[in-house]
Design a protein around this motif. Structure first.
Motif, mmCIF file in Angstrom:
data_model
loop_
_atom_site.group_PDB
_atom_site.id
_atom_site.type_symbol
_atom_site.label_atom_id
_atom_site.label_comp_id
_atom_site.label_asym_id
_atom_site.label_seq_id
_atom_site.Cartn_x
_atom_site.Cartn_y
_atom_site.Cartn_z
ATOM 1 N N LEU A 29 -15.440 23.113 11.187
ATOM 2 C CA LEU A 29 -14.415 23.371 11.274
ATOM 3 C C LEU A 29 -13.625 23.414 12.264
ATOM 4 C CD1 LEU A 29 -14.320 26.761 9.099
ATOM 5 C CD2 LEU A 29 -13.405 24.679 8.194
ATOM 6 N N ARG A 30 -12.746 22.445 12.079
ATOM 7 C CA ARG A 30 -11.966 22.391 13.632
ATOM 8 C C ARG A 30 -10.839 23.434 13.805
ATOM 9 N NH1 ARG A 30 -9.155 18.071 12.770
ATOM 10 N NH2 ARG A 30 -6.819 19.110 12.121
ATOM 11 N N ILE A 31 -11.126 24.360 15.492
ATOM 12 C CA ILE A 31 -10.546 25.324 15.624
ATOM 13 C C ILE A 31 -9.016 24.621 16.489
ATOM 14 C CG2 ILE A 31 -10.489 27.372 17.718
ATOM 15 C CD1 ILE A 31 -13.318 26.658 17.005
ATOM 16 N N ASP A 32 -7.423 24.825 15.661
ATOM 17 C CA ASP A 32 -6.036 24.404 16.002
ATOM 18 C C ASP A 32 -5.328 25.591 16.093
ATOM 19 O OD1 ASP A 32 -6.749 21.307 15.414
ATOM 20 O OD2 ASP A 32 -6.203 21.228 13.419
ATOM 21 N N LYS A 33 -4.760 25.804 17.304
ATOM 22 C CA LYS A 33 -3.878 26.755 17.500
ATOM 23 C C LYS A 33 -1.789 26.615 16.544
ATOM 24 C CE LYS A 33 -5.470 28.154 21.143
ATOM 25 N NZ LYS A 33 -5.980 29.189 21.236
ATOM 26 N N ASP A 34 -2.274 27.802 16.053
ATOM 27 C CA ASP A 34 -0.783 27.930 15.182
ATOM 28 C C ASP A 34 0.076 27.924 16.162
ATOM 29 O OD1 ASP A 34 -0.359 30.533 15.375
ATOM 30 O OD2 ASP A 34 -1.322 31.097 13.543
ATOM 31 N N ASP A 35 1.510 28.170 14.707
ATOM 32 C CA ASP A 35 2.901 28.338 15.917
ATOM 33 C C ASP A 35 2.854 29.329 17.027
ATOM 34 O OD1 ASP A 35 3.409 25.711 14.289
ATOM 35 O OD2 ASP A 35 4.437 27.149 13.335
ATOM 36 N N ASN A 36 2.381 30.358 16.669
ATOM 37 C CA ASN A 36 2.196 30.916 17.549
ATOM 38 C C ASN A 36 1.152 31.358 18.690
ATOM 39 O OD1 ASN A 36 4.468 33.116 16.059
ATOM 40 N ND2 ASN A 36 2.886 33.738 14.554
ATOM 41 N N GLY A 37 0.355 30.419 18.661
ATOM 42 C CA GLY A 37 -0.595 30.399 19.606
ATOM 43 C C GLY A 37 -1.982 30.752 19.806
ATOM 44 N N GLU A 38 -2.472 31.379 18.151
ATOM 45 C CA GLU A 38 -3.333 31.955 17.465
ATOM 46 C C GLU A 38 -4.027 31.019 17.081
ATOM 47 O OE1 GLU A 38 -3.759 35.389 17.347
ATOM 48 O OE2 GLU A 38 -2.112 35.231 18.227
ATOM 49 N N ASP A 39 -5.326 30.994 17.024
ATOM 50 C CA ASP A 39 -6.653 29.992 16.622
ATOM 51 C C ASP A 39 -6.468 29.835 15.013
ATOM 52 O OD1 ASP A 39 -7.259 29.393 19.494
ATOM 53 O OD2 ASP A 39 -9.291 30.768 19.119
ATOM 54 N N VAL A 40 -6.602 29.011 14.043
ATOM 55 C CA VAL A 40 -6.718 28.877 12.779
ATOM 56 C C VAL A 40 -7.848 27.411 13.078
ATOM 57 C CG1 VAL A 40 -3.692 29.385 11.979
ATOM 58 C CG2 VAL A 40 -4.812 27.156 12.705
ATOM 59 N N LEU A 41 -8.322 28.125 11.889
ATOM 60 C CA LEU A 41 -9.939 27.220 11.346
ATOM 61 C C LEU A 41 -9.157 26.263 10.472
ATOM 62 C CD1 LEU A 41 -12.314 29.739 11.625
ATOM 63 C CD2 LEU A 41 -12.211 27.750 13.444
ATOM 64 N N VAL A 42 -9.658 24.548 10.846
ATOM 65 C CA VAL A 42 -9.150 23.694 9.633
ATOM 66 C C VAL A 42 -10.366 22.484 9.422
ATOM 67 C CG1 VAL A 42 -7.038 23.883 10.712
ATOM 68 C CG2 VAL A 42 -8.204 22.236 11.080
ATOM 69 N N THR A 43 -9.981 22.484 7.794
ATOM 70 C CA THR A 43 -10.899 21.151 7.632
ATOM 71 C C THR A 43 -10.953 20.022 8.257
ATOM 72 O OG1 THR A 43 -9.814 20.613 5.485
ATOM 73 C CG2 THR A 43 -11.946 22.641 5.486
ATOM 74 N N ILE A 44 -12.157 20.170 8.961
ATOM 75 C CA ILE A 44 -12.005 18.094 8.821
ATOM 76 C C ILE A 44 -11.627 16.774 7.901
ATOM 77 C CG2 ILE A 44 -12.969 16.024 10.918
ATOM 78 C CD1 ILE A 44 -14.306 19.057 11.671
#
Length: 88
Positions: free
Chosen positions: A49-64
């Motif tokens: 999973l890739r670690i991205d940032k949401d609009d609030n700057g929080e870590d979110v995990l997304v599938t690749i």
């Protein structure tokens, strides 16, 4: 994401929460990834999973979804664990 995280809880597409063990965290080309496996299953494949940032700057995990990106992460994961196996 902190480097000392050992488990995470993710919500699947059915809204059910599942616990995953974090195998490793990888930093590749200015992006962060985690490799996880379900905590309650014995014979499973690892999930990247890739670690991205949401609009609030929080870590979110997304599938690749990108095949080239997934291949790059898989290769890095296999390289790390093949080196560990040869050092034992």
């Amino acid at each position: 994401m902190e480097n000392d995280v050992s488990t995470i809880v993710l919500t699947d597409e059915n809204g059910e929460e599942k616990e995953f063990d974090v195998i490793t965290k990888l930093d590749i080309e200015d992006k962060e990834y985690v490799i996880v496996i379900p905590s309650d299953e014995e014979e499973v494949d690892a999930i990247a999973l890739r670690i991205d940032k949401d609009d609030n700057g929080e870590d979110v995990l997304v599938t690749i979804d990108d095949e080239d990106e997934f291949a790059m992460v898989s290769e890095a994961y296999e390289l790390i664990f093949s080196e560990e196996d040869s050092n034992q």
